[in-house]
Design a protein around this motif. Structure first.
Motif, PDB file in Angstrom:
ATOM      1  N   HIS A   1     -11.502 -17.683  -9.321  1.00  0.00           N
ATOM      2  CA  HIS A   1     -11.713 -16.284  -8.931  1.00  0.00           C
ATOM      3  C   HIS A   1     -10.413 -15.788  -8.329  1.00  0.00           C
ATOM      4  CE1 HIS A   1     -13.983 -12.704  -7.794  1.00  0.00           C
ATOM      5  NE2 HIS A   1     -13.162 -12.688  -6.773  1.00  0.00           N
ATOM      6  N   ILE A   2      -9.807 -14.805  -8.993  1.00  0.00           N
ATOM      7  CA  ILE A   2      -8.505 -14.305  -8.550  1.00  0.00           C
ATOM      8  C   ILE A   2      -8.648 -12.855  -8.117  1.00  0.00           C
ATOM      9  CG2 ILE A   2      -6.119 -13.819  -9.237  1.00  0.00           C
ATOM     10  CD1 ILE A   2      -6.513 -15.936 -11.481  1.00  0.00           C
ATOM     11  N   GLU A   3      -8.161 -12.563  -6.927  1.00  0.00           N
ATOM     12  CA  GLU A   3      -8.182 -11.180  -6.460  1.00  0.00           C
ATOM     13  C   GLU A   3      -6.747 -10.702  -6.297  1.00  0.00           C
ATOM     14  OE1 GLU A   3     -10.964  -9.920  -3.307  1.00  0.00           O
ATOM     15  OE2 GLU A   3      -9.161  -9.344  -2.189  1.00  0.00           O
ATOM     16  N   LEU A   4      -6.412  -9.614  -6.978  1.00  0.00           N
ATOM     17  CA  LEU A   4      -5.102  -9.006  -6.752  1.00  0.00           C
ATOM     18  C   LEU A   4      -5.250  -8.076  -5.555  1.00  0.00           C
ATOM     19  CD1 LEU A   4      -3.841  -8.209 -10.377  1.00  0.00           C
ATOM     20  CD2 LEU A   4      -3.868 -10.368  -9.118  1.00  0.00           C
ATOM     21  N   ALA A   5      -4.677  -8.497  -4.434  1.00  0.00           N
ATOM     22  CA  ALA A   5      -4.917  -7.795  -3.176  1.00  0.00           C
ATOM     23  C   ALA A   5      -3.798  -6.838  -2.818  1.00  0.00           C
ATOM     24  CB  ALA A   5      -5.112  -8.809  -2.055  1.00  0.00           C
ATOM     25  N   SER A   6      -2.673  -6.955  -3.506  1.00  0.00           N
ATOM     26  CA  SER A   6      -1.551  -6.067  -3.227  1.00  0.00           C
ATOM     27  C   SER A   6      -0.613  -6.064  -4.424  1.00  0.00           C
ATOM     28  CB  SER A   6      -0.815  -6.555  -1.969  1.00  0.00           C
ATOM     29  OG  SER A   6       0.410  -5.879  -1.834  1.00  0.00           O
ATOM     30  N   ILE A   7      -0.124  -4.873  -4.766  1.00  0.00           N
ATOM     31  CA  ILE A   7       0.833  -4.754  -5.873  1.00  0.00           C
ATOM     32  C   ILE A   7       2.017  -3.953  -5.360  1.00  0.00           C
ATOM     33  CG2 ILE A   7       1.214  -3.952  -8.246  1.00  0.00           C
ATOM     34  CD1 ILE A   7      -1.910  -3.722  -8.445  1.00  0.00           C
ATOM     35  N   ASP A   8       3.201  -4.551  -5.388  1.00  0.00           N
ATOM     36  CA  ASP A   8       4.359  -3.721  -5.020  1.00  0.00           C
ATOM     37  C   ASP A   8       5.651  -4.263  -5.593  1.00  0.00           C
ATOM     38  OD1 ASP A   8       4.220  -4.758  -1.531  1.00  0.00           O
ATOM     39  OD2 ASP A   8       4.551  -5.895  -3.360  1.00  0.00           O
TER      40      ASP A   8
ATOM     41  N   MET B   1       9.951  -3.658  -6.724  1.00  0.00           N
ATOM     42  CA  MET B   1      10.029  -2.829  -7.921  1.00  0.00           C
ATOM     43  C   MET B   1      10.155  -1.355  -7.572  1.00  0.00           C
ATOM     44  SD  MET B   1       7.292  -2.408 -10.950  1.00  0.00           S
ATOM     45  CE  MET B   1       7.575  -1.304 -12.325  1.00  0.00           C
ATOM     46  N   PHE B   2       9.321  -0.914  -6.645  1.00  0.00           N
ATOM     47  CA  PHE B   2       9.370   0.505  -6.269  1.00  0.00           C
ATOM     48  C   PHE B   2       9.933   0.592  -4.865  1.00  0.00           C
ATOM     49  CE2 PHE B   2       5.387  -0.549  -8.398  1.00  0.00           C
ATOM     50  CZ  PHE B   2       5.575   0.061  -9.618  1.00  0.00           C
ATOM     51  N   ASP B   3      11.080   1.191  -4.726  1.00  0.00           N
ATOM     52  CA  ASP B   3      11.616   1.310  -3.383  1.00  0.00           C
ATOM     53  C   ASP B   3      11.899   2.753  -3.039  1.00  0.00           C
ATOM     54  OD1 ASP B   3      11.598  -1.344  -2.444  1.00  0.00           O
ATOM     55  OD2 ASP B   3      13.183  -1.797  -3.880  1.00  0.00           O
ATOM     56  N   ALA B   4      11.130   3.269  -2.097  1.00  0.00           N
ATOM     57  CA  ALA B   4      11.424   4.607  -1.585  1.00  0.00           C
ATOM     58  C   ALA B   4      12.688   4.500  -0.767  1.00  0.00           C
ATOM     59  CB  ALA B   4      10.271   5.086  -0.721  1.00  0.00           C
ATOM     60  N   SER B   5      13.409   5.614  -0.614  1.00  0.00           N
ATOM     61  CA  SER B   5      14.572   5.574   0.252  1.00  0.00           C
ATOM     62  C   SER B   5      14.082   5.196   1.644  1.00  0.00           C
ATOM     63  CB  SER B   5      15.277   6.919   0.264  1.00  0.00           C
ATOM     64  OG  SER B   5      14.364   7.913   0.668  1.00  0.00           O
ATOM     65  N   PRO B   6      14.784   4.275   2.283  1.00  0.00           N
ATOM     66  CA  PRO B   6      14.245   3.618   3.471  1.00  0.00           C
ATOM     67  C   PRO B   6      13.927   4.579   4.618  1.00  0.00           C
ATOM     68  CG  PRO B   6      16.525   2.946   3.020  1.00  0.00           C
ATOM     69  CD  PRO B   6      16.084   3.766   1.873  1.00  0.00           C
ATOM     70  N   GLY B   7      14.720   5.644   4.757  1.00  0.00           N
ATOM     71  CA  GLY B   7      14.490   6.529   5.894  1.00  0.00           C
ATOM     72  C   GLY B   7      13.399   7.554   5.667  1.00  0.00           C
ATOM     73  N   ALA B   8      12.909   7.638   4.433  1.00  0.00           N
ATOM     74  CA  ALA B   8      12.002   8.740   4.104  1.00  0.00           C
ATOM     75  C   ALA B   8      10.739   8.742   4.967  1.00  0.00           C
ATOM     76  CB  ALA B   8      11.637   8.678   2.624  1.00  0.00           C
ATOM     77  N   LEU B   9      10.138   7.588   5.141  1.00  0.00           N
ATOM     78  CA  LEU B   9       8.894   7.541   5.923  1.00  0.00           C
ATOM     79  C   LEU B   9       9.110   7.978   7.361  1.00  0.00           C
ATOM     80  CD1 LEU B   9       6.678   4.406   5.201  1.00  0.00           C
ATOM     81  CD2 LEU B   9       6.170   6.814   4.810  1.00  0.00           C
ATOM     82  N   ALA B  10      10.302   7.648   7.880  1.00  0.00           N
ATOM     83  CA  ALA B  10      10.582   7.994   9.270  1.00  0.00           C
ATOM     84  C   ALA B  10      10.607   9.506   9.473  1.00  0.00           C
ATOM     85  CB  ALA B  10      11.909   7.380   9.709  1.00  0.00           C
ATOM     86  N   GLN B  11      10.800  10.248   8.390  1.00  0.00           N
ATOM     87  CA  GLN B  11      10.811  11.708   8.503  1.00  0.00           C
ATOM     88  C   GLN B  11       9.451  12.330   8.224  1.00  0.00           C
ATOM     89  OE1 GLN B  11      14.211  13.494   6.325  1.00  0.00           O
ATOM     90  NE2 GLN B  11      14.836  11.370   6.076  1.00  0.00           N
TER      91      GLN B  11
END
Lengths: 196, 90, 181
Positions: free
Chosen positions: B83-90, C1-11
């Protein structure tokens, strides 16, 4: 915490028949409606000025103490370690095309994170709230996404880029094609994203 | 038996986190000391549960296939249920 | 893979950070905490007078906030909301550990040199010298903006006690200010 309730001392009507509490409440009301018995009393007016000054000091007190204190945010890292474990997983969506004997799901929380990351990767865009609902067939996902854009960002081209990337990337990570995408610009930020 | 289970868990954990596209294994629950790989056995069948943080670069169903192969190989059990759960994608 | 500009959230606005944190974004929550941590720390210090315990209180505040965030109705008012949580956690600490540990130092500040002569410094020092309950009542009222009833609930005392303590505190602080002029 051991102080007994106060009796007497400052509550005494030593401001021409008014108590300090009355004067503070009068100040809270913006000295309106005007009370001539207060305004005509020098003792009251001195006390009001003092209370007013005290209030002006109280307002920024914490900010000044915060500015003056050495910054120490190590506790925040500890907290993050503790909360990430109970991130908001939400619903679980199964993948249909997996090996026999394997069940695999992706959490709603993971998909929200993916949509957020896709939005953030578009220049000038910050993703806000993400909501989605599978359609009746269960193969298509309708999304509603709030975004904030930085001033000067073309909303039209940012929306187009968002749409394109979501349609491309979401199906790679979720058992869904992208249906409707309702993108709402909630806020425009003044400064440019390149500032720290 | 307990030792066997513990070492199987460790082998699975090691092999899964070293797969390209797997960022991390999450603990099975927020309780302190919760294991990252849960193996349960009833009758003759064994079942393994994993919560994974994955890389957005790799397509989910490809990754699930690779994880399945890696886990069964590490466990030495081709019939292991997963059973595999993908808990975060980034 | 997806990188927002680092300071953006701080604003980003508080409301955006709240929306994201409510959706499970720990990074946005961290930005929100960093933004308000110094003032929350000062507030908790003023309420508990136990700076050595403040990190623990702030952690409790953060955990409680994380859990309750999805139900927050007005994300733009998150700062005031965090203050309310900080009050609860500060007094929870005082109830857990009721013995009063006397501070032999003032609440730590740098920059004392610059404002030693002015009324602000006199008030800060006087606040530290006030009996604990009087200082708490004054801070909850004038800094936290709580009603008498809200203060009474927080402290677990009758409203009349709150009124009395507040009057005492104001009187002493006014006297201090008179002396500073």
């Amino acid at each position: 915490m051991t102080d007994a309730p106060v009796s007497g001392v400052p509550a005494a009507d030593d401001f021409d028949g008014h108590t300090l509490e009355e004067l503070a409440e009068y100040l809270d009301r913006g000295r309106y409606p005007v009370d001539p018995s207060i305004e005509s009393s020098p003792a009251c007016r001195i006390a009001l000025a003092g209370l007013q000054r005290l209030r002006e000091i109280a307002g920024p007190l914490l900010q000044q103490e915060a500015d003056a204190a050495a910054r120490d945010d190590r506790w925040i890292d500890e907290v993050l370690g503790r909360i990430s474990l109970e991130s908001r997983a939400g619903r679980r969506f199964p993948f249909p095309d997996v090996p026999v004997g394997t069940e695999a799901v992706v959490t709603e929380g993971a998909l929200r994170g993916l949509v957020r990351a896709i939005g953030d990767s578009i220049p000038g865009v910050l993703t806000g709230r993400v909501r989605f609902e599978p359609d009746e067939s269960g193969t298509r996902l309708d999304l509603a996404v709030d975004v904030t854009v930085f001033y000067g960002t073309s909303i039209q081209s940012a929306s187009a880029a968002f749409r394109e990337r979501i349609a491309l990337l979401l199906p790679r990570h979720a058992p869904f094609a992208v249906g409707a995408l309702d993108l709402r610009v909630r806020d425009v930020l003044e400064r440019g994203p390149e500032q720290p | 038996m307990t030792n066997g289970l513990a070492s199987r868990r460790a082998a699975i954990e090691l092999d899964v986190v070293s797969l390209p596209g797997v960022r991390a294994l999450y603990p099975s629950s927020p309780l302190p000391g919760a294991p990252k790989v849960v193996i349960s056995e009833h009758g003759g069948a064994a079942r393994c549960e994993l919560r994974i943080a994955v890389d957005g670069d790799v397509a989910a169903e490809d990754l699930i296939r690779e994880v399945t192969v890696a886990v069964r190989r590490a466990a030495g059990d081709d019939a292991l249920e997963l059973h595999i759960e993908l808990a975060s994608i980034d | 893979m997806f990188d927002a500009s680092p300071g953006a959230l701080a604003q980003a606005s508080d409301a955006l950070l709240v929306d994201r944190a409510a959706d499970g974004d720990g990074r946005a929550f961290a930005v929100l905490l960093r933004r308000h941590a110094p003032v929350l720390r000062a507030y908790v210090n003023r309420l508990t007078r136990r700076p050595s315990e403040t990190d623990d209180v702030l952690q409790e505040v953060a955990i409680a906030a994380w859990q309750a965030l999805p139900g927050l109705e007005n994300p733009e008012h998150v700062k005031a909301w965090l203050f309310r949580i900080a009050e609860r956690q500060a007094f929870a600490l005082l109830r857990r550990q009721p013995q009063h540990v006397e501070l032999d130092e003032e609440i730590p500040t740098r920059g004392d040199e610059e404002d030693r002569s002015d009324a602000r410094h006199a008030i800060r020092a006087a606040l530290t010298r006030l009996p604990e309950q009087q200082a708490q009542v004054w801070v909850l009222r004038e800094v936290g903006g709580l009603s008498y009833a809200g203060i009474a609930e927080q402290l677990g005392v009758p409203e009349s006690t709150v009124r009395g303590a507040l009057a005492q505190a104001r009187k002493k602080l006014l006297d201090t200010m008179g002396g500073a002029r």
